[in-house]
Design a protein around this motif. Structure first.
Motif, short mmCIF file in Angstrom:
data_model
loop_
_atom_site.label_atom_id
_atom_site.label_comp_id
_atom_site.label_asym_id
_atom_site.label_seq_id
_atom_site.Cartn_x
_atom_site.Cartn_y
_atom_site.Cartn_z
N SER A 66 7.30 15.96 23.16
CA SER A 66 6.19 16.35 22.10
C SER A 66 7.52 16.73 20.84
CB SER A 66 5.73 18.49 22.39
OG SER A 66 5.45 18.77 21.62
N ASP A 67 6.39 16.14 19.69
CA ASP A 67 7.49 15.97 18.54
C ASP A 67 7.26 17.44 17.69
OD1 ASP A 67 7.92 13.39 18.52
OD2 ASP A 67 6.87 13.07 19.05
N GLN A 68 6.21 17.78 17.53
CA GLN A 68 6.01 19.35 16.59
C GLN A 68 5.61 19.89 17.71
OE1 GLN A 68 7.61 19.85 13.56
NE2 GLN A 68 6.79 21.48 13.05
N ARG A 69 5.34 21.41 17.59
CA ARG A 69 4.31 22.29 17.57
C ARG A 69 4.21 23.17 15.53
NH1 ARG A 69 5.41 29.08 19.54
NH2 ARG A 69 3.07 28.63 18.74
N PHE A 70 2.75 22.72 16.15
CA PHE A 70 1.91 23.59 14.80
C PHE A 70 1.41 24.93 14.94
CE2 PHE A 70 1.63 19.12 12.85
CZ PHE A 70 2.59 19.47 11.93
N PRO B 79 8.22 22.65 22.01
CA PRO B 79 7.95 21.28 21.28
C PRO B 79 10.05 20.21 21.79
CG PRO B 79 8.53 23.32 20.29
CD PRO B 79 7.68 23.15 21.92
N HIS B 80 9.91 19.55 21.62
CA HIS B 80 11.19 18.64 21.77
C HIS B 80 11.89 18.23 23.01
CE1 HIS B 80 10.75 19.02 17.38
NE2 HIS B 80 10.75 20.19 17.65
N VAL C 254 6.84 18.99 6.49
CA VAL C 254 6.51 18.50 7.64
C VAL C 254 6.87 16.48 7.14
CG1 VAL C 254 4.38 17.76 8.78
CG2 VAL C 254 4.88 20.19 7.45
N ASP C 255 6.82 15.85 8.62
CA ASP C 255 7.68 14.54 8.51
C ASP C 255 5.74 14.72 7.98
OD1 ASP C 255 9.08 12.63 9.76
OD2 ASP C 255 6.88 12.06 10.39
N SER D 58 4.33 30.04 8.36
CA SER D 58 5.70 29.58 9.42
C SER D 58 6.02 30.21 10.53
CB SER D 58 7.11 28.64 8.57
OG SER D 58 8.21 28.63 9.36
N PHE E 271 2.38 16.15 19.74
CA PHE E 271 2.07 17.52 18.76
C PHE E 271 1.29 18.10 18.88
CE2 PHE E 271 -0.26 15.07 15.61
CZ PHE E 271 -1.04 15.88 16.17
N LEU F 282 3.62 12.82 10.74
CA LEU F 282 3.06 14.61 11.56
C LEU F 282 1.06 14.13 10.19
CD1 LEU F 282 5.47 16.40 12.79
CD2 LEU F 282 3.26 15.15 13.48
#
Length: 726
Positions: free
Chosen positions: A374-378, A343-344, A407-408, A399, A266, A411
């Motif tokens: 990339s699974d996630q963008r924070f 992401p993704h 959130v998963d 958000s 991420f 993560l």
């Protein structure tokens, strides 16, 4: 009244100075009076006789030597002639700066002989008869620091003059009618200095670009970039080349890389970021340790040496971050798409993968090319929410999507464990003597027209420190890996602070009750950290933070590793931001070359590239500061009727500088504007002293001010003094 072009000066009574200058320029070549006359463009008998007479006087004074009848050489010693740079003041005088001299040498205006700020020059150093203090005279300009200038053009009937807002540029530039190039009276223009005839008061130049009308937003932003020779768009051919690149992810290329697509990965970046050049991966190993991958966009995969794209990136050397825009080092197809770890999406990366034990000790390292997903963008705010609340719920107000989401669990676990490890790494760094510079950054809320409608402050929190610590770890370990092999590399170095600067800092901060222990390197680091902690949240914080940073040496790029004082690292490089910094691209290329078994490359070639990168970084930083100052002035234009509480941030013989507490905007109160007494500057107390009341106005005092003048072109604020805050 129309301004006339400046005329040549009157004929000199003595040719001595000019003779010395001619002989000094070609110190190994003897000249006779005829050759000197030709150089001086004089052909009348009276002047020639004067030259013959002056040659004999100079020989008698032992300033020149008669090598054979009628032929003369300058008598030069290594103690008199030096090469260095000119450092102009804002008062038409200058100092000559040379590493071979113990102190900078004063250069009177009459001795500049057309030298400008930062020009490389050759000077003659001598002692004044009256004071015996050394002074310097420029005898040759070896290299102009710059030949392009930005200013406002004043057009007359047959010519124009361009005046710059730079206080160190002491002359305007004369523009002949045929070189106005469609500029109109009052335009902001970019001019190229072409010639400066010996007897002309002003240099001659030509208009190369019309930037617009003063005060207009785009005009002023483009003027800031042009002032430092920074571009604001890409040449058509560079964009075309970039757009033709194959940016697809292919099975053939994946096969050459370590495949990390199935490992949880991420990014954490600012909300408004478009280029994501770093990502973290996290997994718990069977032995209880943690595998943490620092994955960096593989820019060097697309940026091939010898191409026009690489040449353009090298010339720029860095992205430039202005208040309202980013001027990228790479075209958008790379910076925002192909190289951005979005992401993704699958991406090619260059990675530093570490195995850390629960004490955050590195027990194993691996470096090489990878492919990730990339699974996630924070956003930083989202990661901070997880760290602070330990919750898996991101509320709508912070958000990225504007909607609450969950959130998963994996993560959340990764973020919390990485935060825990980062805090251990940071604590160890501080114990080793690193200095914690968490200076408050001024940011602006802009409307659709890029007008500033609000000011806020960017403060680093745990989420910022999390990313920072793992980027620092990667930079450190890459540099260590190559440095211990004794091979040429691009290091980021930072020297110890200069003792004189620390003494000056001590003088200022003592007025607030603070002090620095300068007994040892470790004591200095510890007391600087204590100082920065003590001022945190106080009215004088921004002032003390700024002065402390200024007391430090400048970090730069070099092939000669001396370590990084501020970070307390023996080895350090820049590896983690190749989208926006060319030295990181060089680090990637060198690392891969050495991983493939390559021999050490030429240090000389890379040192030149390091110097260029450092210079471009400095220019970009100046442009960024100018854009903040411009936006502050623009913001204060709309607040002219408002009283502000500020802190005195500087004291000079001509007035006080005041920094407004609520928005960090700084302006000047002229000494004549303070009406409650007659004030004079006391250098020892670093204060203005009232002649009657003996009241002091000194650093850190709180005062109320109002805007008197907000000059967008000069990026300058002037304040009315209202009263002290008793």
């Amino acid at each position: 009244m129309s301004k006339k072009p400046k005329k040549f000066g009157k004929k000199d009574k003595s040719f001595s100075e000019k003779i010395l200058k001619i002989l000094s320029k070609e110190a190994n070549k003897p000249f006779n009076y005829k050759q000197i006359s030709a150089k001086l463009e004089v052909d009348d008998t009276k002047s020639r006789n004067e030259i013959i007479k002056d040659l004999k006087i100079l020989a008698a004074q032992k300033k020149i030597i008669e090598t054979e009848p009628g032929k003369y050489l300058v008598k030069a010693t290594s103690q008199e002639y030096y090469e260095g740079t000119i450092d102009m003041t804002s008062r038409k005088t200058a100092y000559f700066v040379c590493p071979d001299l113990e102190h900078d040498v004063f250069v009177p205006f009459t001795n500049l002989h057309h030298a400008l700020d930062n020009d490389k020059v050759k000077v003659y150093v001598y002692n004044r008869r009256t004071s015996r203090k050394p002074e310097a005279e420029v005898i040759e300009i070896l290299e102009r620091a710059k030949t392009e200038f930005v200013g406002v053009i004043d057009i007359q009937k047959n010519f124009g003059f361009v005046t710059t807002a730079n206080a160190k540029m002491y002359t305007d530039i004369f523009i002949p009618k045929n070189k106005l190039n469609d500029a109109e009276h009052g335009d902001v223009v970019l001019v190229t200095l072409e010639d400066w005839p010996a007897k002309a008061d002003s240099p001659f130049g030509s208009v190369t670009k019309v930037l617009g009308k003063p005060g207009e937003h785009n005009t002023e932003i483009h003027a800031i970039l042009a002032e430092y020779g920074l571009p604001y768009d890409f040449p058509i051919e560079v964009d075309a080349y970039a757009n033709k690149l194959d940016t697809s992810i292919t099975p053939e290329e994946i096969a050459k890389r370590r495949d990390m697509r199935n490992v949880l990965t991420f990014t954490i970046d600012p909300k408004d970021a478009k280029d994501f050049d770093d990502a973290l991966s996290f997994q718990i190993l069977e032995n209880g340790n943690y595998e943490i991958g620092v994955h960096i966009a593989d820019v060097s995969h697309y940026l091939q040496e010898g191409t026009i794209l690489d040449d353009e990136a090298y010339n720029r050397a860095t992205s430039v971050y202005l208040v309202d825009r980013v001027v990228p080092m790479l075209p958008e197809v790379l910076s925002n798409f192909a190289c951005s770890l979005r992401p993704h999406e699958e991406k090619y990366t260059f990675s530093a993968i570490f195995q850390l034990n629960p004490k955050a000790e590195v027990v194993d390292s691996w470096f090489g090319r990878t492919v990730i997903y990339s699974d996630q963008r924070f956003a930083y705010e989202e990661a901070q929410q997880i760290i602070e609340t330990k919750s898996d719920i991101i509320p709508a107000e912070i958000s990225l999507t504007g909607k609450e989401y969950k959130v998963d669990a994996n993560l959340v676990e990764a973020t919390l464990k990485l935060d825990e490890l980062a805090k251990i790494l940071r604590r160890k760094r501080m114990n080793d003597g690193a200095i914690s510079f968490d200076k408050v950054e001024v940011k602006f809320n802009l409307n659709e027209e890029a007008e500033p409608v609000g000011v806020f402050f960017k403060i680093s929190k745990d989420a910022n420190h999390l990313i920072e610590e793992f980027m620092l770890l990667a930079n450190k370990k890459v540099a260590e890996f190559i440095g211990k092999q004794k091979k040429t590399f691009v290091y980021r170095i930072h020297d110890e602070p200069n003792e004189d600067k620390l003494i000056n800092l001590q003088t200022v901060i003592s007025k607030f009750g603070y002090s620095i222990n300068m007994k040892s390197k470790q004591d200095i680091s510890k007391s600087l950290n204590n100082l920065l902690n003590e001022v945190n949240g106080r009215k004088e914080q921004n002032l003390v933070d700024t002065l402390t940073i200024r007391s430090m040496s400048k970090a730069k790029y070099s092939t000669e590793n001396i370590g990084h004082y501020g970070l307390a690292f023996d080895y350090y490089s820049h590896f983690t931001s190749p989208i926006r910094r060319y030295p990181d691209v060089m680090a990637h290329r060198l690392l891969q070359y050495y991983l493939d078994g390559g021999k050490s490359v030429s240090a000389e070639i890379y040192e030149e590239k390091c110097e260029h990168s450092s210079n471009m970084e400095a220019l970009a930083a100046q442009a960024e500061r100018d854009s903040v100052k411009y936006m502050q002035v623009k913001y204060m234009q709309d607040h002219k009727d408002q009283e502000f509480l500020g802190v005195i941030s500087g004291v000079t013989e001509w007035g006080i500088y005041v920094e407004i507490i609520e928005n960090k905007c700084e302006g000047m109160v002229r000494i004549r504007e303070i009406k409650d007494d007659y004030y004079t500057f006391d250098e020892k107390q670093y204060a203005l002293v009232g002649e009657i009341s003996k009241d002091l106005l000194q650093l850190g005092d709180e005062v109320y001010v109002k805007v008197k003048n907000a000059d967008l072109v000069k990026k300058q604020l002037d304040f009315h003094f209202i009263r002290r805050n008793e």
